[in-house]
Design a protein around this motif. Structure first.
Motif, PDB file in Angstrom:
ATOM      1  N   VAL A  28     -17.427   1.705   5.966  1.00 26.02           N
ATOM      2  CA  VAL A  28     -16.563   0.530   5.799  1.00 26.02           C
ATOM      3  C   VAL A  28     -16.420   0.260   4.301  1.00 26.02           C
ATOM      4  N   PHE A  29     -15.182   0.090   3.842  1.00 28.83           N
ATOM      5  CA  PHE A  29     -14.956  -0.091   2.407  1.00 28.83           C
ATOM      6  C   PHE A  29     -13.690  -0.911   2.153  1.00 28.83           C
ATOM      7  N   ASP A  30     -13.565  -1.368   0.910  1.00 28.42           N
ATOM      8  CA  ASP A  30     -12.391  -2.125   0.465  1.00 28.42           C
ATOM      9  C   ASP A  30     -11.563  -1.248  -0.463  1.00 28.42           C
ATOM     10  N   VAL A  31     -10.246  -1.497  -0.470  1.00 25.52           N
ATOM     11  CA  VAL A  31      -9.348  -0.836  -1.404  1.00 25.52           C
ATOM     12  C   VAL A  31      -8.503  -1.918  -2.062  1.00 25.52           C
ATOM     13  N   LYS A  32      -8.484  -1.911  -3.390  1.00 24.53           N
ATOM     14  CA  LYS A  32      -7.613  -2.804  -4.152  1.00 24.53           C
ATOM     15  C   LYS A  32      -6.598  -1.962  -4.908  1.00 24.53           C
ATOM     16  N   ILE A  33      -5.366  -2.443  -4.941  1.00 23.06           N
ATOM     17  CA  ILE A  33      -4.320  -1.820  -5.735  1.00 23.06           C
ATOM     18  C   ILE A  33      -3.855  -2.860  -6.738  1.00 23.06           C
ATOM     19  N   ASP A  34      -3.982  -2.533  -8.007  1.00 20.94           N
ATOM     20  CA  ASP A  34      -3.659  -3.467  -9.094  1.00 20.94           C
ATOM     21  C   ASP A  34      -4.314  -4.830  -8.881  1.00 20.94           C
ATOM     22  N   ASP A  35      -5.603  -4.807  -8.578  1.00 16.54           N
ATOM     23  CA  ASP A  35      -6.444  -5.998  -8.405  1.00 16.54           C
ATOM     24  C   ASP A  35      -6.101  -6.847  -7.177  1.00 16.54           C
ATOM     25  N   ALA A  36      -5.204  -6.386  -6.328  1.00 17.16           N
ATOM     26  CA  ALA A  36      -4.879  -7.102  -5.079  1.00 17.16           C
ATOM     27  C   ALA A  36      -5.505  -6.338  -3.911  1.00 17.16           C
ATOM     28  N   MET A  37      -6.146  -7.062  -3.006  1.00 17.56           N
ATOM     29  CA  MET A  37      -6.778  -6.428  -1.852  1.00 17.56           C
ATOM     30  C   MET A  37      -5.706  -5.774  -0.979  1.00 17.56           C
ATOM     31  N   ALA A  38      -5.824  -4.469  -0.802  1.00 21.69           N
ATOM     32  CA  ALA A  38      -4.890  -3.725   0.043  1.00 21.69           C
ATOM     33  C   ALA A  38      -5.496  -3.486   1.425  1.00 21.69           C
ATOM     34  N   LEU A  39      -6.777  -3.120   1.456  1.00 20.46           N
ATOM     35  CA  LEU A  39      -7.496  -2.892   2.710  1.00 20.46           C
ATOM     36  C   LEU A  39      -8.862  -3.567   2.592  1.00 20.46           C
ATOM     37  N   ASP A  40      -9.106  -4.548   3.427  1.00 11.47           N
ATOM     38  CA  ASP A  40     -10.349  -5.312   3.396  1.00 11.47           C
ATOM     39  C   ASP A  40     -11.239  -4.866   4.553  1.00 11.47           C
ATOM     40  N   ASN A  41     -12.447  -4.423   4.236  1.00  9.48           N
ATOM     41  CA  ASN A  41     -13.379  -3.936   5.254  1.00  9.48           C
ATOM     42  C   ASN A  41     -12.741  -2.845   6.115  1.00  9.48           C
ATOM     43  N   TYR A  42     -12.116  -1.881   5.459  1.00 21.16           N
ATOM     44  CA  TYR A  42     -11.417  -0.829   6.192  1.00 21.16           C
ATOM     45  C   TYR A  42     -12.397   0.175   6.780  1.00 21.16           C
ATOM     46  N   ASP A  43     -12.199   0.463   8.052  1.00 22.05           N
ATOM     47  CA  ASP A  43     -13.026   1.402   8.808  1.00 22.05           C
ATOM     48  C   ASP A  43     -12.074   2.416   9.440  1.00 22.05           C
ATOM     49  N   ILE A  44     -12.036   3.620   8.892  1.00 25.20           N
ATOM     50  CA  ILE A  44     -11.103   4.648   9.372  1.00 25.20           C
ATOM     51  C   ILE A  44     -11.304   4.914  10.861  1.00 25.20           C
ATOM     52  N   VAL A  45     -12.546   5.090  11.273  1.00 25.21           N
ATOM     53  CA  VAL A  45     -12.842   5.451  12.663  1.00 25.21           C
ATOM     54  C   VAL A  45     -12.447   4.320  13.611  1.00 25.21           C
ATOM     55  N   ALA A  46     -12.710   3.079  13.236  1.00 30.52           N
ATOM     56  CA  ALA A  46     -12.303   1.950  14.083  1.00 30.52           C
ATOM     57  C   ALA A  46     -10.783   1.847  14.159  1.00 30.52           C
ATOM     58  N   ASP A  47     -10.096   2.243  13.085  1.00 32.83           N
ATOM     59  CA  ASP A  47      -8.631   2.154  13.038  1.00 32.83           C
ATOM     60  C   ASP A  47      -7.958   3.249  13.859  1.00 32.83           C
TER      61      ASP A  47
END
Length: 87
Positions: A28-47
């Protein structure tokens, strides 16, 4: 480098291929693009499931650079399989 104010599409490609993180909640991880949250608590397998690829697309307005940051939000390390930036 692009001029500030220019719209871009950022595509992020993900696929969990590691058996040690084959269950939801194990990566589980977060992704920010230009300091804006793009994916919060992203879980590939759950998705989308294990051993399955997916793409997430975001439209941003350039400030001259595209900064993509990955951060731990749970177990294991963040994972990315590909990045595409489209003008």
């Amino acid at each position: 480098m692009l001029p500030a104010g220019h719209q871009l599409k950022v595509r992020l490609f993900f696929s969990n291929g590691y058996d040690g993180t084959a269950q939801p909640g194990q990566r589980v991880f977060d992704v920010k693009i230009d300091d804006a949250m793009a994916l919060d608590n992203y879980d590939i397998v759950a998705d989308v499931g294990d051993q399955v690829g997916t793409m997430k697309e975001f439209t941003i307005t350039s400030d001259g650079n595209v900064d993509i940051d990955f951060a731990h939000a749970g177990a294991d390390n963040p994972l990315i399989n590909g990045i595409e930036i489209i003008d």
